[in-house]
Design a protein around this motif. Structure first.
Motif, PDB file in Angstrom:
ATOM      1  N   LEU A 115       0.850  -1.190   0.000  1.00 30.86           N
ATOM      2  CA  LEU A 115       0.000   0.000   0.000  1.00 30.86           C
ATOM      3  C   LEU A 115       0.886   1.240   0.000  1.00 30.86           C
ATOM      4  N   ASN A 116       0.264   2.402  -0.138  1.00 24.52           N
ATOM      5  CA  ASN A 116       0.980   3.657   0.041  1.00 24.52           C
ATOM      6  C   ASN A 116       1.535   3.713   1.461  1.00 24.52           C
ATOM      7  N   GLU A 117       2.738   4.300   1.610  1.00 15.68           N
ATOM      8  CA  GLU A 117       3.399   4.266   2.916  1.00 15.68           C
ATOM      9  C   GLU A 117       2.549   4.894   4.024  1.00 15.68           C
ATOM     10  N   LEU A 118       1.788   5.951   3.701  1.00 18.95           N
ATOM     11  CA  LEU A 118       0.951   6.576   4.725  1.00 18.95           C
ATOM     12  C   LEU A 118      -0.251   5.702   5.064  1.00 18.95           C
ATOM     13  N   GLU A 119      -0.767   4.974   4.081  1.00 15.95           N
ATOM     14  CA  GLU A 119      -1.843   4.020   4.368  1.00 15.95           C
ATOM     15  C   GLU A 119      -1.361   2.925   5.307  1.00 15.95           C
ATOM     16  N   ILE A 120      -0.113   2.490   5.111  1.00 13.36           N
ATOM     17  CA  ILE A 120       0.467   1.445   5.974  1.00 13.36           C
ATOM     18  C   ILE A 120       0.569   1.943   7.404  1.00 13.36           C
ATOM     19  N   LEU A 121       1.056   3.184   7.580  1.00 13.21           N
ATOM     20  CA  LEU A 121       1.164   3.747   8.926  1.00 13.21           C
ATOM     21  C   LEU A 121      -0.205   3.992   9.537  1.00 13.21           C
ATOM     22  N   GLN A 122      -1.155   4.375   8.695  1.00 11.03           N
ATOM     23  CA  GLN A 122      -2.491   4.697   9.177  1.00 11.03           C
ATOM     24  C   GLN A 122      -3.197   3.486   9.800  1.00 11.03           C
ATOM     25  N   LYS A 123      -2.836   2.285   9.344  1.00 13.00           N
ATOM     26  CA  LYS A 123      -3.431   1.072   9.914  1.00 13.00           C
ATOM     27  C   LYS A 123      -3.123   0.968  11.404  1.00 13.00           C
ATOM     28  N   ARG A 124      -1.942   1.454  11.808  1.00 11.20           N
ATOM     29  CA  ARG A 124      -1.540   1.408  13.214  1.00 11.20           C
ATOM     30  C   ARG A 124      -1.909   2.695  13.954  1.00 11.20           C
ATOM     31  N   MET A 128       9.627   5.586   2.436  1.00 10.87           N
ATOM     32  CA  MET A 128       9.750   6.338   3.689  1.00 10.87           C
ATOM     33  C   MET A 128      10.867   7.375   3.582  1.00 10.87           C
ATOM     34  N   PHE A 129      11.958   7.024   2.911  1.00  8.53           N
ATOM     35  CA  PHE A 129      13.039   7.988   2.678  1.00  8.53           C
ATOM     36  C   PHE A 129      12.540   9.138   1.788  1.00  8.53           C
ATOM     37  N   VAL A 130      11.793   8.793   0.770  1.00  5.34           N
ATOM     38  CA  VAL A 130      11.265   9.816  -0.146  1.00  5.34           C
ATOM     39  C   VAL A 130      10.284  10.729   0.586  1.00  5.34           C
ATOM     40  N   LEU A 131       9.463  10.146   1.459  1.00  8.57           N
ATOM     41  CA  LEU A 131       8.554  10.957   2.274  1.00  8.57           C
ATOM     42  C   LEU A 131       9.345  11.944   3.126  1.00  8.57           C
ATOM     43  N   SER A 132      10.439  11.475   3.702  1.00 10.78           N
ATOM     44  CA  SER A 132      11.288  12.343   4.507  1.00 10.78           C
ATOM     45  C   SER A 132      11.831  13.507   3.681  1.00 10.78           C
TER      46      SER A 132
END
Length: 333
Positions: A101-110, A152-156
């Motif tokens: 999934l999109n990295e933010l969607e992955i974090l959003q699950k938690r 995650m690096f690209v998001l940073s």
């Protein structure tokens, strides 16, 4: 050990620090040794937006380090009224669920409140992902895992282009795995390799441990030297296990029974399992339902292999039963 808390006995390890931006006169990456990992991490977080990678061998204290870092950051947040407080998010890699999934969607699950990038905009955020290597890939396909790390690096990079935003990404993993996924690190980063404890660090830890456990006389390095296990205790996890054994009459007896040439990391793990079986489980109200020690160890091995393959700390009863069917000797436990 329910009688101990991490912050009471913690001794910061030393680490080899490497900054990808700095080169020595030969053009190689410049490395320095820091005697206090936590203090160094706090300095880097204060002065840089680049991601931080923490790695080391098994049992060197990567998870303990980031937990103590959170402890220190929270203390600093409460103490320093003038600075902008940081949001601290900590995830365990194995709990992140699907990685396609999109990295933010992955974090959003938690953390459902992290709905999109606007959550981070205009804030100081420290986002920790612990245990990159604890996500086993059963089918050998690790593309999604590497993509998630890269994203995650690209998001940073994207967030830190905003002058009003400070986003510190911290990731941990075993050294071998970190080298394996290193091509996914999409920007400059700080790198720490946790080193073995020094003699001084061992003694400081033993002093704290002895105080917390009310051990008299206090444990000292020489005690381990006489047991011929000094080579093992430079790794924090083995120092803790050996101290637990050595400070208990039954544990010390088990250590005494190990032949000198057999004292290895694996032998110490076997001994702590035997100690737990005899000291803890044999005092359990349902101990009469326990298997004998040989069957108990065989059951633990089967469970560990299933957990390793699944890459989790939880095993479904159906999966366990299916694995046990292959070993009829303990299927009816």
């Amino acid at each position: 050990d329910p009688s101990l808390t991490l912050w009471e006995i913690y001794v910061p390890p030393s680490a080899k620090y490497l900054n990808e931006k700095v080169k020595n006169k030969d053009g190689d990456n410049f490395t320095v040794y820091t005697v206090n990992l936590i203090d160094s991490l706090l300095e880097v977080i204060e002065g840089s937006k680049s991601p931080i990678i923490i790695h080391g061998q098994p049992g060197h204290g990567k998870t303990s380090a980031v937990r103590m870092l959170v402890h220190a950051l929270t203390f600093n947040n409460n103490k320093n009224e003038d600075s902008k407080p940081a949001n601290i998010l900590m995830y365990e890699f194995k709990d992140l669920g699907r990685l396609d999934l999109n990295e933010l969607e992955i974090l959003q699950k938690r953390t459902p409140f992290v709905k999109d990038e606007s959550f981070f905009r205009g804030k100081n955020t420290i986002l920790i992902i612990d245990g990159m290597d604890e996500r086993q890939i059963a089918d050998g396909n690790d593309i999604t895992l590497k993509d998630f790390i890269r994203n995650m690096f690209v998001l940073s990079i994207r967030l830190n282009k905003d002058q009003n935003t400070k986003f510190n990404l911290i990731m941990t993993g075993r050294s071998q795995f970190v080298r394996y996924v290193q091509p996914s690190f999409a920007s400059e980063y700080h790198q720490y390799e946790i080193k073995d404890f020094s003699l001084g660090q061992i003694q400081r830890w033993l002093t704290k441990y002895s105080i917390c456990k009310k051990i008299t006389p206090s444990l000292v390095y020489g005690k381990f030297e006489s047991m011929k296990i000094t080579e093992l205790i430079f790794q924090p996890i083995l120092l803790h296990i050996c101290s637990l054994l050595l400070s208990d009459p039954r544990g010390k007896k088990l250590l005494d029974e190990i032949e000198e040439e057999q004292i290895t990391r694996g032998k110490i793990y076997e001994t702590i399992i035997k100690f737990t079986y005899e000291k803890k489980w044999q005092n359990h109200p349902n101990r009469s339902a326990l298997p004998d020690e040989e069957s108990y160890n065989r059951l633990l091995k089967i469970i560990s292999f299933v957990l390793f393959k699944k890459g989790t700390e939880i095993i479904k009863i159906g999966d366990l039963a299916q694995a046990l069917e292959k070993d009829n000797r303990i299927y009816n436990l």
